[in-house]
Design a protein around this motif. Structure first.
Motif, PDB file in Angstrom:
ATOM      1  N   VAL A 107       0.834  -1.203   0.000  1.00 37.53           N
ATOM      2  CA  VAL A 107       0.000   0.000   0.000  1.00 37.53           C
ATOM      3  C   VAL A 107       0.868   1.253   0.000  1.00 37.53           C
ATOM      4  CG1 VAL A 107      -1.688   1.332   1.329  1.00 37.53           C
ATOM      5  CG2 VAL A 107      -1.931  -1.150   1.125  1.00 37.53           C
ATOM      6  N   GLN A 108       1.889   1.261   0.833  1.00 40.86           N
ATOM      7  CA  GLN A 108       2.774   2.414   0.912  1.00 40.86           C
ATOM      8  C   GLN A 108       3.473   2.680  -0.424  1.00 40.86           C
ATOM      9  OE1 GLN A 108       6.253   1.976   3.424  1.00 40.86           O
ATOM     10  NE2 GLN A 108       6.350   4.155   3.792  1.00 40.86           N
ATOM     11  N   ALA A 109       4.085   1.651  -0.975  1.00 45.42           N
ATOM     12  CA  ALA A 109       4.858   1.831  -2.203  1.00 45.42           C
ATOM     13  C   ALA A 109       3.972   2.199  -3.390  1.00 45.42           C
ATOM     14  CB  ALA A 109       5.653   0.565  -2.509  1.00 45.42           C
ATOM     15  N   THR A 110       2.815   1.546  -3.524  1.00 40.62           N
ATOM     16  CA  THR A 110       1.953   1.859  -4.670  1.00 40.62           C
ATOM     17  C   THR A 110       1.350   3.254  -4.553  1.00 40.62           C
ATOM     18  OG1 THR A 110       0.111   0.676  -3.597  1.00 40.62           O
ATOM     19  CG2 THR A 110       1.400  -0.531  -5.246  1.00 40.62           C
ATOM     20  N   THR A 111       1.126   3.720  -3.336  1.00 36.63           N
ATOM     21  CA  THR A 111       0.664   5.103  -3.169  1.00 36.63           C
ATOM     22  C   THR A 111       1.719   6.072  -3.667  1.00 36.63           C
ATOM     23  OG1 THR A 111      -0.742   4.556  -1.271  1.00 36.63           O
ATOM     24  CG2 THR A 111      -0.062   6.854  -1.506  1.00 36.63           C
ATOM     25  N   GLU A 112       2.970   5.839  -3.294  1.00 39.31           N
ATOM     26  CA  GLU A 112       4.047   6.706  -3.763  1.00 39.31           C
ATOM     27  C   GLU A 112       4.165   6.675  -5.283  1.00 39.31           C
ATOM     28  OE1 GLU A 112       7.625   5.596  -1.770  1.00 39.31           O
ATOM     29  OE2 GLU A 112       6.795   5.903   0.230  1.00 39.31           O
ATOM     30  N   LEU A 113       3.823   5.537  -5.878  1.00 39.15           N
ATOM     31  CA  LEU A 113       3.947   5.365  -7.326  1.00 39.15           C
ATOM     32  C   LEU A 113       2.722   5.856  -8.088  1.00 39.15           C
ATOM     33  CD1 LEU A 113       5.619   1.860  -7.247  1.00 39.15           C
ATOM     34  CD2 LEU A 113       6.688   3.962  -8.073  1.00 39.15           C
ATOM     35  N   GLY A 114       1.650   6.214  -7.382  1.00 40.03           N
ATOM     36  CA  GLY A 114       0.526   6.855  -8.052  1.00 40.03           C
ATOM     37  C   GLY A 114      -0.758   6.072  -8.157  1.00 40.03           C
ATOM     38  N   VAL A 115      -0.924   4.972  -7.410  1.00 37.29           N
ATOM     39  CA  VAL A 115      -2.168   4.215  -7.481  1.00 37.29           C
ATOM     40  C   VAL A 115      -3.333   5.101  -7.041  1.00 37.29           C
ATOM     41  CG1 VAL A 115      -2.260   3.264  -5.118  1.00 37.29           C
ATOM     42  CG2 VAL A 115      -3.097   1.908  -7.044  1.00 37.29           C
TER      43      VAL A 115
ATOM     44  N   ALA B 114      -1.588   5.087   3.483  1.00 34.91           N
ATOM     45  CA  ALA B 114      -1.715   5.757   2.184  1.00 34.91           C
ATOM     46  C   ALA B 114      -1.635   7.270   2.336  1.00 34.91           C
ATOM     47  CB  ALA B 114      -3.028   5.360   1.518  1.00 34.91           C
ATOM     48  N   ARG B 115      -2.224   7.795   3.389  1.00 33.26           N
ATOM     49  CA  ARG B 115      -2.203   9.244   3.627  1.00 33.26           C
ATOM     50  C   ARG B 115      -0.772   9.735   3.827  1.00 33.26           C
ATOM     51  NH1 ARG B 115      -5.755  13.185   5.942  1.00 33.26           N
ATOM     52  NH2 ARG B 115      -4.633  14.751   7.170  1.00 33.26           N
ATOM     53  N   GLU B 116      -0.023   9.033   4.679  1.00 35.28           N
ATOM     54  CA  GLU B 116       1.355   9.457   4.941  1.00 35.28           C
ATOM     55  C   GLU B 116       2.235   9.295   3.701  1.00 35.28           C
ATOM     56  OE1 GLU B 116       2.330  11.098   7.660  1.00 35.28           O
ATOM     57  OE2 GLU B 116       0.174  11.002   8.089  1.00 35.28           O
ATOM     58  N   ALA B 117       2.005   8.232   2.930  1.00 35.00           N
ATOM     59  CA  ALA B 117       2.783   8.031   1.709  1.00 35.00           C
ATOM     60  C   ALA B 117       2.464   9.103   0.673  1.00 35.00           C
ATOM     61  CB  ALA B 117       2.505   6.650   1.128  1.00 35.00           C
TER      62      ALA B 117
END
Length: 244
Positions: free
Chosen positions: A97-105, A136-139
């Motif tokens: 969840v963290q990584a995909t949020t940073e990548l734009g999901v 997700a919010r923090e990412a």
């Protein structure tokens, strides 16, 4: 680059020349964790496409204000990318969840797969969703995203089969014949990427999803962990959809 903090109700104060305040826990976090000081330039966004940037003119234990110099309004992508992440043991699903949020999901759906070791009852589902939303919010803040991803309710395999009729659904499966880099993404609508748990997606689930219109795809010769498969797929789709 400016740090991003979130305030859902930006309202009329989000305009050049206005003083925009940040209060409560978000302001406390800015002052005590990020150590924001007067004179620094930061951004305040609403998580729905609007980001105001300006110089900090006032700080306190639970308040902060900026002199807005610029306001950006970012349109949501024409086609959303959805991560369907199977529940996984440890924190592997949370890392995805963290990584995909940073990548734009654009959205994340927790999936109770047949082989998921982790299980969410009603109470765990509520707390788990809140936990994923917080991650997700923090990412999103760390990556300075104008839009927060939507962390949705827990879905079952039956739910996914039904949704496959309304969106392009790609199921990551190492033995698939078709490659993610080559698969037809269609012309419209969201694209959903389904990532299984540590033990992989059960054969009957693969059959059910495929019968419902989902496409089984592979990314390469290596078998990725559930924490890395989703981020890899999101990165590839971001390039294919012209986001990168």
């Amino acid at each position: 680059m400016a740090s991003l903090f979130l305030r859902e109700d930006l309202g009329a104060d989000a305009r050049p020349g206005a003083e925009l305040e940040l209060t409560g826990d978000e302001a406390r976090h800015a002052a005590t964790v990020n150590r924001v000081r007067v004179g620094e330039v930061i951004s305040i966004g609403d998580g729905r496409g609007t980001v105001a940037t300006g110089e900090v003119v006032r700080t306190g234990p639970r308040e902060l204000a900026i002199d807005v110099s610029h306001v950006a309004h970012v349109e949501a992508p024409a086609r959303g990318i959805v991560l369907v992440q199977a529940l996984a043991k440890g924190d592997r699903d949370e890392r995805a969840v963290q990584a995909t949020t940073e990548l734009g999901v654009d959205a994340v759906e927790p999936w109770a797969a047949a082989r998921s070791v982790s299980r969410w009852d009603a109470q765990k589902a509520r707390k788990g969703r809140e936990r994923w939303a917080s991650i997700a919010r923090e990412a999103a803040k760390q990556s300075i995203r104008a839009w927060l991803p939507d962390v949705r309710e827990l879905v079952t395999t039956s739910d996914l089969a039904g949704l496959a009729a309304t969106r392009r659904t790609l199921v990551l499966e190492p033995t698939a014949d078709e490659r993610l880099v080559d698969v037809d993404l269609g012309d419209a609508g969201d694209v959903a990427v389904v990532v299984g748990p540590e033990g992989g997606i059960a054969p009957d689930e693969l059959d059910r999803l495929e019968a419902s219109g989902a496409v089984l795809v592979r990314m390469g010769g290596n078998v990725l962990r559930t924490s890395t498969a989703g981020p890899a797929a999101i990165a590839l789709l971001s390039a294919r959809l012209g986001r990168w």
